[in-house]
Design an enzyme around this catalytic site. Sequence first.
Site, PDB file in Angstrom:
ATOM      1  N   ASP A 111     -14.693  11.390   3.827  1.00  0.00           N
ATOM      2  CA  ASP A 111     -15.819  11.625   4.730  1.00  0.00           C
ATOM      3  C   ASP A 111     -15.989  13.139   4.848  1.00  0.00           C
ATOM      4  OD1 ASP A 111     -13.789  12.450   6.436  1.00  0.00           O
ATOM      5  OD2 ASP A 111     -14.287  11.070   8.065  1.00  0.00           O
ATOM      6  N   CYS A 140      -9.766  11.497   5.117  1.00  0.00           N
ATOM      7  CA  CYS A 140     -10.578  11.722   6.315  1.00  0.00           C
ATOM      8  C   CYS A 140      -9.794  12.701   7.191  1.00  0.00           C
ATOM      9  CB  CYS A 140     -10.916  10.411   7.029  1.00  0.00           C
ATOM     10  SG  CYS A 140      -9.512   9.465   7.651  1.00  0.00           S
ATOM     11  N   GLY A 141     -10.114  12.792   8.470  1.00  0.00           N
ATOM     12  CA  GLY A 141      -9.428  13.770   9.306  1.00  0.00           C
ATOM     13  C   GLY A 141      -7.939  13.495   9.423  1.00  0.00           C
ATOM     14  N   THR A 142      -7.608  12.223   9.640  1.00  0.00           N
ATOM     15  CA  THR A 142      -6.202  11.835   9.804  1.00  0.00           C
ATOM     16  C   THR A 142      -5.675  10.973   8.663  1.00  0.00           C
ATOM     17  OG1 THR A 142      -6.896   9.858  10.967  1.00  0.00           O
ATOM     18  CG2 THR A 142      -6.391  11.801  12.342  1.00  0.00           C
ATOM     19  N   HIS A 195       8.262   0.771  -3.172  1.00  0.00           N
ATOM     20  CA  HIS A 195       8.495  -0.485  -2.458  1.00  0.00           C
ATOM     21  C   HIS A 195       7.231  -1.288  -2.163  1.00  0.00           C
ATOM     22  CE1 HIS A 195      12.759   0.574  -0.752  1.00  0.00           C
ATOM     23  NE2 HIS A 195      12.649   0.765  -2.054  1.00  0.00           N
ATOM     24  N   ASN A 196       6.108  -0.610  -1.935  1.00  0.00           N
ATOM     25  CA  ASN A 196       4.908  -1.323  -1.493  1.00  0.00           C
ATOM     26  C   ASN A 196       3.839  -1.435  -2.568  1.00  0.00           C
ATOM     27  OD1 ASN A 196       5.558   0.895   1.086  1.00  0.00           O
ATOM     28  ND2 ASN A 196       5.977  -1.290   1.359  1.00  0.00           N
ATOM     29  N   ARG A 243      13.007  -7.314  -5.872  1.00  0.00           N
ATOM     30  CA  ARG A 243      12.854  -7.929  -4.546  1.00  0.00           C
ATOM     31  C   ARG A 243      11.581  -7.449  -3.850  1.00  0.00           C
ATOM     32  NH1 ARG A 243      16.414  -3.721  -3.841  1.00  0.00           N
ATOM     33  NH2 ARG A 243      16.245  -2.493  -1.927  1.00  0.00           N
ATOM     34  N   HIS A 244      11.105  -6.272  -4.235  1.00  0.00           N
ATOM     35  CA  HIS A 244       9.891  -5.734  -3.607  1.00  0.00           C
ATOM     36  C   HIS A 244       8.647  -6.485  -4.090  1.00  0.00           C
ATOM     37  CE1 HIS A 244      12.381  -2.683  -1.906  1.00  0.00           C
ATOM     38  NE2 HIS A 244      12.842  -2.370  -3.117  1.00  0.00           N
ATOM     39  N   ARG A 261       7.970  -9.361  -1.886  1.00  0.00           N
ATOM     40  CA  ARG A 261       7.395  -8.952  -0.595  1.00  0.00           C
ATOM     41  C   ARG A 261       5.921  -8.581  -0.746  1.00  0.00           C
ATOM     42  NH1 ARG A 261      12.955  -5.605   0.351  1.00  0.00           N
ATOM     43  NH2 ARG A 261      14.196  -7.451   0.848  1.00  0.00           N
TER      44      ARG A 261
HETATM   45  C1  RB5 Z   1     -14.101  12.279  11.881  1.00  0.00           C
HETATM   46  O1  RB5 Z   1     -14.233  13.166  12.944  1.00  0.00           O
HETATM   47  C2  RB5 Z   1     -12.770  11.538  12.009  1.00  0.00           C
HETATM   48  O2  RB5 Z   1     -12.826  10.625  13.045  1.00  0.00           O
HETATM   49  C3  RB5 Z   1     -12.419  10.854  10.697  1.00  0.00           C
HETATM   50  O3  RB5 Z   1     -12.409  11.789   9.683  1.00  0.00           O
HETATM   51  C4  RB5 Z   1     -11.071  10.171  10.608  1.00  0.00           C
HETATM   52  O4  RB5 Z   1     -10.045  11.046  10.990  1.00  0.00           O
HETATM   53  C5  RB5 Z   1     -10.943   8.845  11.213  1.00  0.00           C
HETATM   54  O5  RB5 Z   1      -9.884   8.203  11.094  1.00  0.00           O
END
Ligand code: RB5
Length: 152
Positions: A8, A65-67, A98-99, A132-133, A136
């Site tokens: 984004d 994205c941001g997080t 593992h995933n 084993r993974h 799962r």
């Molecule tokens: C955008 O501000 C922010 O909400 C988006 O990038 C993201 O971090 C959402 O999870």
Amino acid sequence: MKIAVGSDHAGFELKKALVEYLGSTCHHVEDMGTGSGESVDYPDFAAVVGKAVAGGSADRGVLVCGTGIGMAISANKIRGVRAANCTDEYSAEMSRRHNDANILTLGSRVVTPEIGVRILKVWLGTEFEGGRHAKRVRKITGLENQNRHPDG
Ligand code: RB5
């Protein structure tokens, strides 16, 4: 490997750094947007990259994205996607070993471009251990099928 990449607006700059790094490797990169820092909605890009990976037109996906959290939540709604939000190299390695994570999500407000590239490098270079993974991971797929609407 063919890698679909999306972000984004918040992830746009980190995505640029990741795409630049991927361009210097032998991987084939498909940048699926966004194309600027103008505000957009992250689920739209998670959908495009998630469908490319789940449908097989890309081997792996990277979403920023941001997080990294919104991208992971959104992408994981798509059947066949196993998206892992990683903030460090160890988690990136384990998400592969593992995933069998097929999408990496990163937060541009959490990691620097340098760390983001390091995480991506480890994630792309690590194989799924199977064994084993694998059982799962099959159970994860089983959960997708349990929640399937009877009409498909
Ligand atoms: C955008 O501000 C922010 O909400 C988006 O990038 C993201 O971090 C959402 O999870």
